[in-house]
Design an enzyme around this catalytic site. Structure first.
Site, PDB file in Angstrom:
ATOM      1  N   LYS A 109       0.845  -1.085  -0.214  1.00 26.58           N
ATOM      2  CA  LYS A 109       0.225  -0.005   0.013  1.00 26.58           C
ATOM      3  C   LYS A 109       0.869   1.115  -0.134  1.00 26.58           C
ATOM      4  O   LYS A 109       0.478   2.440  -0.758  1.00 26.58           O
ATOM      5  CB  LYS A 109      -0.817  -0.094   1.246  1.00 26.58           C
ATOM      6  CG  LYS A 109      -1.913  -1.017   1.037  1.00 26.58           C
ATOM      7  CD  LYS A 109      -3.241  -0.872   1.826  1.00 26.58           C
ATOM      8  CE  LYS A 109      -4.420  -1.817   1.532  1.00 26.58           C
ATOM      9  NZ  LYS A 109      -5.522  -1.495   2.637  1.00 26.58           N
ATOM     10  N   LYS A 197      -7.745 -11.390 -10.542  1.00 31.29           N
ATOM     11  CA  LYS A 197      -9.173 -11.650  -9.579  1.00 31.29           C
ATOM     12  C   LYS A 197     -10.268 -10.648  -9.670  1.00 31.29           C
ATOM     13  O   LYS A 197      -9.847  -9.451 -10.021  1.00 31.29           O
ATOM     14  CB  LYS A 197      -8.652 -11.972  -8.222  1.00 31.29           C
ATOM     15  CG  LYS A 197      -8.018 -10.951  -7.290  1.00 31.29           C
ATOM     16  CD  LYS A 197      -7.876 -11.266  -5.855  1.00 31.29           C
ATOM     17  CE  LYS A 197      -7.713 -10.028  -5.270  1.00 31.29           C
ATOM     18  NZ  LYS A 197      -7.905 -10.201  -3.488  1.00 31.29           N
ATOM     19  N   LYS A 200     -12.739  -4.636  -7.006  1.00 31.83           N
ATOM     20  CA  LYS A 200     -13.250  -3.370  -7.082  1.00 31.83           C
ATOM     21  C   LYS A 200     -12.343  -2.186  -7.427  1.00 31.83           C
ATOM     22  O   LYS A 200     -12.543  -1.234  -8.524  1.00 31.83           O
ATOM     23  CB  LYS A 200     -13.758  -2.548  -6.075  1.00 31.83           C
ATOM     24  CG  LYS A 200     -15.105  -2.868  -5.869  1.00 31.83           C
ATOM     25  CD  LYS A 200     -15.593  -1.595  -4.734  1.00 31.83           C
ATOM     26  CE  LYS A 200     -15.549  -0.390  -5.217  1.00 31.83           C
ATOM     27  NZ  LYS A 200     -15.968   0.636  -4.350  1.00 31.83           N
TER      28      LYS A 200
HETATM   29  P1  AMP Z   1     -11.223  -6.928   0.113  1.00 29.63           P
HETATM   30  O1  AMP Z   1     -12.210  -5.536   0.208  1.00 29.63           O
HETATM   31  O2  AMP Z   1     -10.818  -7.124  -1.417  1.00 29.63           O
HETATM   32  O3  AMP Z   1      -9.972  -6.914   0.793  1.00 29.63           O
HETATM   33  O4  AMP Z   1     -11.999  -8.367   0.289  1.00 29.63           O
HETATM   34  C1  AMP Z   1     -12.777  -8.432   1.241  1.00 29.63           C
HETATM   35  C2  AMP Z   1     -12.887  -9.898   1.231  1.00 29.63           C
HETATM   36  O5  AMP Z   1     -13.483 -10.520   0.348  1.00 29.63           O
HETATM   37  C3  AMP Z   1     -11.559 -10.745   1.664  1.00 29.63           C
HETATM   38  O6  AMP Z   1     -11.671 -11.520   2.703  1.00 29.63           O
HETATM   39  C4  AMP Z   1     -11.364 -11.535   0.460  1.00 29.63           C
HETATM   40  O7  AMP Z   1     -10.632 -12.576   0.745  1.00 29.63           O
HETATM   41  C5  AMP Z   1     -12.454 -11.648  -0.392  1.00 29.63           C
HETATM   42  N1  AMP Z   1     -12.330 -11.380  -1.792  1.00 29.63           N
HETATM   43  C6  AMP Z   1     -12.226 -10.287  -2.343  1.00 29.63           C
HETATM   44  N2  AMP Z   1     -11.923 -10.377  -3.773  1.00 29.63           N
HETATM   45  C7  AMP Z   1     -12.379 -11.768  -4.001  1.00 29.63           C
HETATM   46  C8  AMP Z   1     -12.314 -12.674  -5.062  1.00 29.63           C
HETATM   47  N3  AMP Z   1     -12.064 -12.268  -6.343  1.00 29.63           N
HETATM   48  N4  AMP Z   1     -12.621 -14.048  -5.026  1.00 29.63           N
HETATM   49  C9  AMP Z   1     -12.619 -14.543  -3.708  1.00 29.63           C
HETATM   50  N5  AMP Z   1     -12.776 -13.821  -2.626  1.00 29.63           N
HETATM   51  C10 AMP Z   1     -12.481 -12.468  -2.768  1.00 29.63           C
END
Ligand code: AMP
Ligand code: TRP
Length: 335
Positions: A109, A197, A200
């Site tokens: 970050k 993956k 957002k």
């Molecule tokens: P983030 O806001 O991207 O940190 O995601 C929040 C939660 O969603 C975390 O526990 C990630 O592991 C899960 N997550 C985010 N993107 C994905 C994805 N493309 N596939 C599976 N799990 C995801």
């Protein structure tokens, strides 16, 4: 009964990856464990943000989680339990600078900030301290298990070390060293670029909004990339794998096996696969969106409910702090 805690940042929208990778699991765990689920707004202050948007996104995320089936009594907003910060300070004193310097999320970050605004980028101390606050989130409720994605493994390991160091330093097995619970679901991929993956941060076409309108969801699936060009002959391309994975994750197992049989026979039409996936996803998303709209129609009452559950959960956190203050040599206000 064992205790579970997890947290999610109020990032605006929730997508299918968040649902299958995290939230769905949170909902299931409620049947078996005492669960605490926090919208971690303090954590979202560690990267540049706008105050109005933070407040709006925090409520929005809390409403989304309720719509997904998180029980109101298990849900809290982190900053409505300010004891997290107090414990974070105390835990910071048993965390080493070296440990925090090794955190890969911090490195990523701060690099991101430098990429965005050059060498004189402002990297706040809060970003460095982020994992200590996360440890406080977990330890304050003496959580046994923490459902998270693999990307949080290092932070979980740090939380365990902090708990053990605290216990050693203050001569009591006080904190529980928490264990991660990783989800089974593989990463959901971006429909527009299935080599990455679903996320957002890549932009709107790279994620399917869990509360999106049916038309848009169908369109996104219809135009999902199936051929990425470099898949070796005889192997399924990541885009097609992702579509099958979505079908499975949505629980449409009959359609999954029928279409897989077509694939193996070399007779799969991508349009049929996409149609099946679109129906499955819409079947998930439509009721969730309706539930969210219902909650929004009664916004004031729902907010009051979340404030009340945060206040109730705060009592547990306050009890921990009374004990921690005692153990660490801080004076009490009374007695
Ligand atoms: P983030 O806001 O991207 O940190 O995601 C929040 C939660 O969603 C975390 O526990 C990630 O592991 C899960 N997550 C985010 N993107 C994905 C994805 N493309 N596939 C599976 N799990 C995801
Ligand atoms: N750092 C986590 C993430 O980015 C969010 C989080 C904050 C968290 N506090 C937590 C997760 C406590 C689990 C437990 O996804």
């Amino acid at each position: 009964m064992k205790t579970v805690l997890s947290g999610i940042q109020p990032t605006g929208d929730l997508h299918l990856g968040n649902y299958f990778g995290a939230v769905q699991n949170w909902v299931r765990l409620q049947q078996e464990y005492r669960c605490f689920y926090g919208v971690v707004d303090y954590h979202s202050m560690t990267m540049p943000y706008k105050p109005d948007q933070l407040r709006e996104n925090t409520w929005k995320m809390a409403f989304y989680l309720l719509a997904c089936g998180v029980k109101p009594e298990n849900l809290f907003i982190q900053s409505l339990v300010p004891e997290h910060v107090e414990l974070g300070w105390i835990l910071g004193c048993v965390t080493s600078y070296g440990e925090l310097s090794r955190m890969t999320q911090f490195k990523d970050k701060s690099q991101q900030l430098e990429d965005n605004s050059g060498k004189e980028a402002f990297v706040g101390a809060g970003l460095f301290y982020y994992p200590v606050l996360q440890a406080a989130d977990i330890l304050i409720y003496r959580a046994d298990y923490v459902p998270v994605g693999k990307d949080q493994e290092q932070h979980l390991e740090l939380s365990r070390n902090i708990a053990q160091r605290f216990n050693y330093q203050f001569g009591k097995e006080y904190f529980v060293a928490p264990e991660p619970l990783f989800t089974e679901t593989p990463k959901i991929l971006s429909p527009a670029d299935p080599t990455r993956k679903m996320s957002k941060s890549l932009g709107e076409k790279h994620y399917i909004n869990l509360f999106g309108e049916e038309d848009r969801v169908r369109k996104q699936i219809k135009s999902a990339v199936t051929d990425t060009g470099d898949t070796p002959a005889g192997q399924m391309s990541p885009g097609v794998q992702n579509l099958f994975e979505l079908l499975r994750a949505c629980g449409h197992l009959d359609a999954h096996s029928a279409l897989m049989a077509d694939y193996e026979a070399g007779a799969l039409r991508y349009s049929d696969l996409k149609e099946a996936v679109a129906n499955a996803v819409v079947g998930l998303v439509n009721p969730l969106r309706e539930r969210y709209q219902e909650l929004n129609a009664d916004k004031k009452a729902v907010k009051a409910q979340i404030q009340a559950s945060s206040a109730e959960i705060r009592k547990t956190a306050q009890q921990t702090l009374r004990e921690v203050r005692e153990l660490t040599g801080l004076p009490g206000l009374r007695g």
